[in-house]
Design a protein around this motif. Structure first.
Motif, PDB file in Angstrom:
ATOM      1  N   ARG A  79      28.717  56.312 101.278  1.00 36.31           N
ATOM      2  CA  ARG A  79      27.412  55.660 101.445  1.00 36.31           C
ATOM      3  C   ARG A  79      26.773  56.215 102.713  1.00 36.31           C
ATOM      4  O   ARG A  79      27.313  56.088 103.807  1.00 36.31           O
ATOM      5  CB  ARG A  79      27.578  54.151 101.554  1.00 36.31           C
ATOM      6  N   TRP A  80      25.633  56.840 102.522  1.00 37.20           N
ATOM      7  CA  TRP A  80      24.884  57.453 103.620  1.00 37.20           C
ATOM      8  C   TRP A  80      23.756  56.518 104.050  1.00 37.20           C
ATOM      9  O   TRP A  80      23.077  55.942 103.202  1.00 37.20           O
ATOM     10  CB  TRP A  80      24.242  58.748 103.159  1.00 37.20           C
ATOM     11  N   SER A  81      23.539  56.435 105.360  1.00 42.78           N
ATOM     12  CA  SER A  81      22.370  55.727 105.873  1.00 42.78           C
ATOM     13  C   SER A  81      21.629  56.654 106.831  1.00 42.78           C
ATOM     14  O   SER A  81      22.247  57.510 107.473  1.00 42.78           O
ATOM     15  CB  SER A  81      22.767  54.419 106.567  1.00 42.78           C
ATOM     16  N   ARG A  82      20.337  56.480 106.880  1.00 44.61           N
ATOM     17  CA  ARG A  82      19.509  57.326 107.754  1.00 44.61           C
ATOM     18  C   ARG A  82      19.317  56.589 109.067  1.00 44.61           C
ATOM     19  O   ARG A  82      18.766  55.495 109.101  1.00 44.61           O
ATOM     20  CB  ARG A  82      18.183  57.621 107.075  1.00 44.61           C
ATOM     21  N   GLN A  83      19.774  57.220 110.143  1.00 44.26           N
ATOM     22  CA  GLN A  83      19.715  56.605 111.464  1.00 44.26           C
ATOM     23  C   GLN A  83      19.038  57.568 112.432  1.00 44.26           C
ATOM     24  O   GLN A  83      19.525  58.684 112.621  1.00 44.26           O
ATOM     25  CB  GLN A  83      21.122  56.250 111.955  1.00 44.26           C
ATOM     26  N   SER A  84      17.948  57.112 113.013  1.00 45.90           N
ATOM     27  CA  SER A  84      17.179  57.954 113.941  1.00 45.90           C
ATOM     28  C   SER A  84      16.851  59.306 113.318  1.00 45.90           C
ATOM     29  O   SER A  84      16.953  60.354 113.963  1.00 45.90           O
ATOM     30  CB  SER A  84      17.926  58.141 115.257  1.00 45.90           C
ATOM     31  N   GLY A  85      16.503  59.299 112.031  1.00 47.49           N
ATOM     32  CA  GLY A  85      16.109  60.517 111.341  1.00 47.49           C
ATOM     33  C   GLY A  85      17.244  61.395 110.843  1.00 47.49           C
ATOM     34  O   GLY A  85      16.997  62.451 110.290  1.00 47.49           O
ATOM     35  N   THR A  86      18.490  60.956 111.033  1.00 49.39           N
ATOM     36  CA  THR A  86      19.649  61.757 110.636  1.00 49.39           C
ATOM     37  C   THR A  86      20.503  60.973 109.648  1.00 49.39           C
ATOM     38  O   THR A  86      20.826  59.812 109.884  1.00 49.39           O
ATOM     39  CB  THR A  86      20.509  62.112 111.878  1.00 49.39           C
ATOM     40  N   TRP A  87      20.880  61.645 108.551  1.00 48.48           N
ATOM     41  CA  TRP A  87      21.772  61.024 107.575  1.00 48.48           C
ATOM     42  C   TRP A  87      23.193  61.026 108.122  1.00 48.48           C
ATOM     43  O   TRP A  87      23.678  62.045 108.608  1.00 48.48           O
ATOM     44  CB  TRP A  87      21.733  61.779 106.248  1.00 48.48           C
ATOM     45  N   ARG A  88      23.867  59.857 108.038  1.00 48.74           N
ATOM     46  CA  ARG A  88      25.254  59.712 108.486  1.00 48.74           C
ATOM     47  C   ARG A  88      26.026  58.886 107.454  1.00 48.74           C
ATOM     48  O   ARG A  88      25.481  57.979 106.841  1.00 48.74           O
ATOM     49  CB  ARG A  88      25.318  59.017 109.838  1.00 48.74           C
ATOM     50  N   VAL A  89      27.316  59.188 107.324  1.00 47.33           N
ATOM     51  CA  VAL A  89      28.172  58.421 106.424  1.00 47.33           C
ATOM     52  C   VAL A  89      28.527  57.107 107.108  1.00 47.33           C
ATOM     53  O   VAL A  89      29.119  57.088 108.182  1.00 47.33           O
ATOM     54  CB  VAL A  89      29.441  59.204 106.053  1.00 47.33           C
ATOM     55  N   ALA A  90      28.146  56.005 106.460  1.00 50.28           N
ATOM     56  CA  ALA A  90      28.425  54.668 106.994  1.00 50.28           C
ATOM     57  C   ALA A  90      29.627  54.027 106.323  1.00 50.28           C
ATOM     58  O   ALA A  90      30.256  53.130 106.887  1.00 50.28           O
ATOM     59  CB  ALA A  90      27.194  53.773 106.826  1.00 50.28           C
ATOM     60  N   GLU A  91      29.938  54.484 105.117  1.00 46.93           N
ATOM     61  CA  GLU A  91      31.057  53.907 104.369  1.00 46.93           C
ATOM     62  C   GLU A  91      31.664  54.977 103.487  1.00 46.93           C
ATOM     63  O   GLU A  91      30.944  55.749 102.852  1.00 46.93           O
ATOM     64  CB  GLU A  91      30.553  52.745 103.509  1.00 46.93           C
ATOM     65  N   ALA A  92      32.992  55.020 103.458  1.00 48.89           N
ATOM     66  CA  ALA A  92      33.708  55.948 102.581  1.00 48.89           C
ATOM     67  C   ALA A  92      34.778  55.167 101.836  1.00 48.89           C
ATOM     68  O   ALA A  92      35.493  54.361 102.434  1.00 48.89           O
ATOM     69  CB  ALA A  92      34.355  57.066 103.395  1.00 48.89           C
ATOM     70  N   ASN A  93      34.833  55.377 100.538  1.00 50.19           N
ATOM     71  CA  ASN A  93      35.871  54.766  99.691  1.00 50.19           C
ATOM     72  C   ASN A  93      36.596  55.891  98.969  1.00 50.19           C
ATOM     73  O   ASN A  93      36.056  56.483  98.029  1.00 50.19           O
ATOM     74  CB  ASN A  93      35.255  53.792  98.686  1.00 50.19           C
ATOM     75  N   ILE A  94      37.809  56.176  99.424  1.00 47.14           N
ATOM     76  CA  ILE A  94      38.580  57.280  98.865  1.00 47.14           C
ATOM     77  C   ILE A  94      39.345  56.764  97.646  1.00 47.14           C
ATOM     78  O   ILE A  94      40.064  55.772  97.733  1.00 47.14           O
ATOM     79  CB  ILE A  94      39.550  57.855  99.915  1.00 47.14           C
ATOM     80  N   THR A  95      39.173  57.448  96.514  1.00 46.36           N
ATOM     81  CA  THR A  95      39.809  56.996  95.274  1.00 46.36           C
ATOM     82  C   THR A  95      40.999  57.848  94.874  1.00 46.36           C
ATOM     83  O   THR A  95      41.840  57.398  94.101  1.00 46.36           O
ATOM     84  CB  THR A  95      38.783  56.959  94.128  1.00 46.36           C
ATOM     85  N   SER A  96      41.084  59.080  95.379  1.00 46.18           N
ATOM     86  CA  SER A  96      42.264  59.903  95.128  1.00 46.18           C
ATOM     87  C   SER A  96      42.383  60.946  96.233  1.00 46.18           C
ATOM     88  O   SER A  96      41.391  61.354  96.839  1.00 46.18           O
ATOM     89  CB  SER A  96      42.205  60.577  93.750  1.00 46.18           C
ATOM     90  N   GLU A  97      43.631  61.347  96.449  1.00 49.46           N
ATOM     91  CA  GLU A  97      43.898  62.322  97.503  1.00 49.46           C
ATOM     92  C   GLU A  97      45.206  63.027  97.165  1.00 49.46           C
ATOM     93  O   GLU A  97      46.202  62.364  96.886  1.00 49.46           O
ATOM     94  CB  GLU A  97      44.022  61.583  98.830  1.00 49.46           C
ATOM     95  N   THR A  98      45.189  64.360  97.157  1.00 55.73           N
ATOM     96  CA  THR A  98      46.397  65.122  96.919  1.00 55.73           C
ATOM     97  C   THR A  98      46.537  66.189  97.998  1.00 55.73           C
ATOM     98  O   THR A  98      45.536  66.723  98.486  1.00 55.73           O
ATOM     99  CB  THR A  98      46.399  65.810  95.538  1.00 55.73           C
ATOM    100  N   PHE A  99      47.787  66.461  98.360  1.00 53.59           N
ATOM    101  CA  PHE A  99      48.102  67.496  99.325  1.00 53.59           C
ATOM    102  C   PHE A  99      49.025  68.504  98.663  1.00 53.59           C
ATOM    103  O   PHE A  99      49.972  68.119  97.984  1.00 53.59           O
ATOM    104  CB  PHE A  99      48.856  66.910 100.532  1.00 53.59           C
ATOM    105  N   LYS A 100      48.757  69.759  98.908  1.00 52.95           N
ATOM    106  CA  LYS A 100      49.678  70.820  98.506  1.00 52.95           C
ATOM    107  C   LYS A 100      49.953  71.619  99.764  1.00 52.95           C
ATOM    108  O   LYS A 100      49.040  71.946 100.507  1.00 52.95           O
ATOM    109  CB  LYS A 100      49.056  71.724  97.437  1.00 52.95           C
ATOM    110  N   THR A 101      51.215  71.918  99.984  1.00 52.91           N
ATOM    111  CA  THR A 101      51.564  72.649 101.191  1.00 52.91           C
ATOM    112  C   THR A 101      52.711  73.604 100.910  1.00 52.91           C
ATOM    113  O   THR A 101      53.465  73.419  99.967  1.00 52.91           O
ATOM    114  CB  THR A 101      51.942  71.673 102.329  1.00 52.91           C
ATOM    115  N   ASN A 102      52.789  74.624 101.723  1.00 49.94           N
ATOM    116  CA  ASN A 102      53.934  75.517 101.641  1.00 49.94           C
ATOM    117  C   ASN A 102      54.841  75.234 102.830  1.00 49.94           C
ATOM    118  O   ASN A 102      54.511  74.438 103.701  1.00 49.94           O
ATOM    119  CB  ASN A 102      53.487  76.987 101.598  1.00 49.94           C
ATOM    120  N   ARG A 103      55.971  75.877 102.850  1.00 52.14           N
ATOM    121  CA  ARG A 103      56.887  75.715 103.976  1.00 52.14           C
ATOM    122  C   ARG A 103      56.327  76.429 105.201  1.00 52.14           C
ATOM    123  O   ARG A 103      55.511  77.334 105.077  1.00 52.14           O
ATOM    124  CB  ARG A 103      58.236  76.336 103.653  1.00 52.14           C
ATOM    125  N   TRP A 104      56.839  76.039 106.356  1.00 47.33           N
ATOM    126  CA  TRP A 104      56.541  76.806 107.552  1.00 47.33           C
ATOM    127  C   TRP A 104      57.109  78.206 107.362  1.00 47.33           C
ATOM    128  O   TRP A 104      58.193  78.372 106.806  1.00 47.33           O
ATOM    129  CB  TRP A 104      57.188  76.156 108.789  1.00 47.33           C
TER     130      TRP A 104
END
Length: 154
Positions: free
Chosen positions: A121-146
């Protein structure tokens, strides 16, 4: 692009959001904490996939910790799935993909790919759009070994 009720989000607003995304990625890649955090509203509420929420100060602390862990390179992209108006705010649903290279001790590296989907959810503050709310519904990580990083790979 608009919501199911036919309320269209103006193309200049979408362009402004796209610019804000690019500026935030550049700030993250440069590890400029203040510039990166300018992407978010001071009243930010971030809800993770586990349902826990954090505020602006907690997110700032987490990002600072990420910068201190030896991030060497980042690349981020996103696919906007939906965008709608909610009064004076814009709600954007997207999937973000970030590739991060971490270095440790100057001789080993690890690559991580994060894919995150959520609504913002973006809101405009002092002429600039900023994220005011984030709702994360999924997240995945893939990584290799060091692994050892040869000269020129660091």
């Amino acid at each position: 692009m608009g919501d199911d009720d036919g309320q269209l989000v103006a193309s200049d607003t979408l362009d402004a959001l796209d610019r804000r995304h690019r500026v935030s990625w550049d700030a993250f890649d440069a590890q400029d904490l203040d510039a990166y955090m300018d992407f978010f509203a001071p009243e930010l509420v971030w809800t993770g996939i586990d349902g826990r929420t954090i505020d602006f100060a907690a997110l700032r602390q987490q990002v600072r910790g990420q910068f201190e862990r030896g991030i060497k390179r980042t690349a981020t992209s996103y696919e906007r799935e939906a965008v709608s108006l909610d009064g004076e705010q814009v709600i954007e649903t997207l999937t973000q993909t970030s590739e991060v290279t971490l270095n440790a001790f100057g001789v080993v590296r690890r690559d991580i790919v994060l894919q995150r989907r959520g609504s913002y959810r973006w809101s405009r503050q002092s002429g600039t759009w900023r994220v005011a709310e984030a709702n994360i519904t999924s997240e995945t990580f893939k990584t290799n070994r060091w692994r050892l990083a040869w000269f020129g790979q660091l």
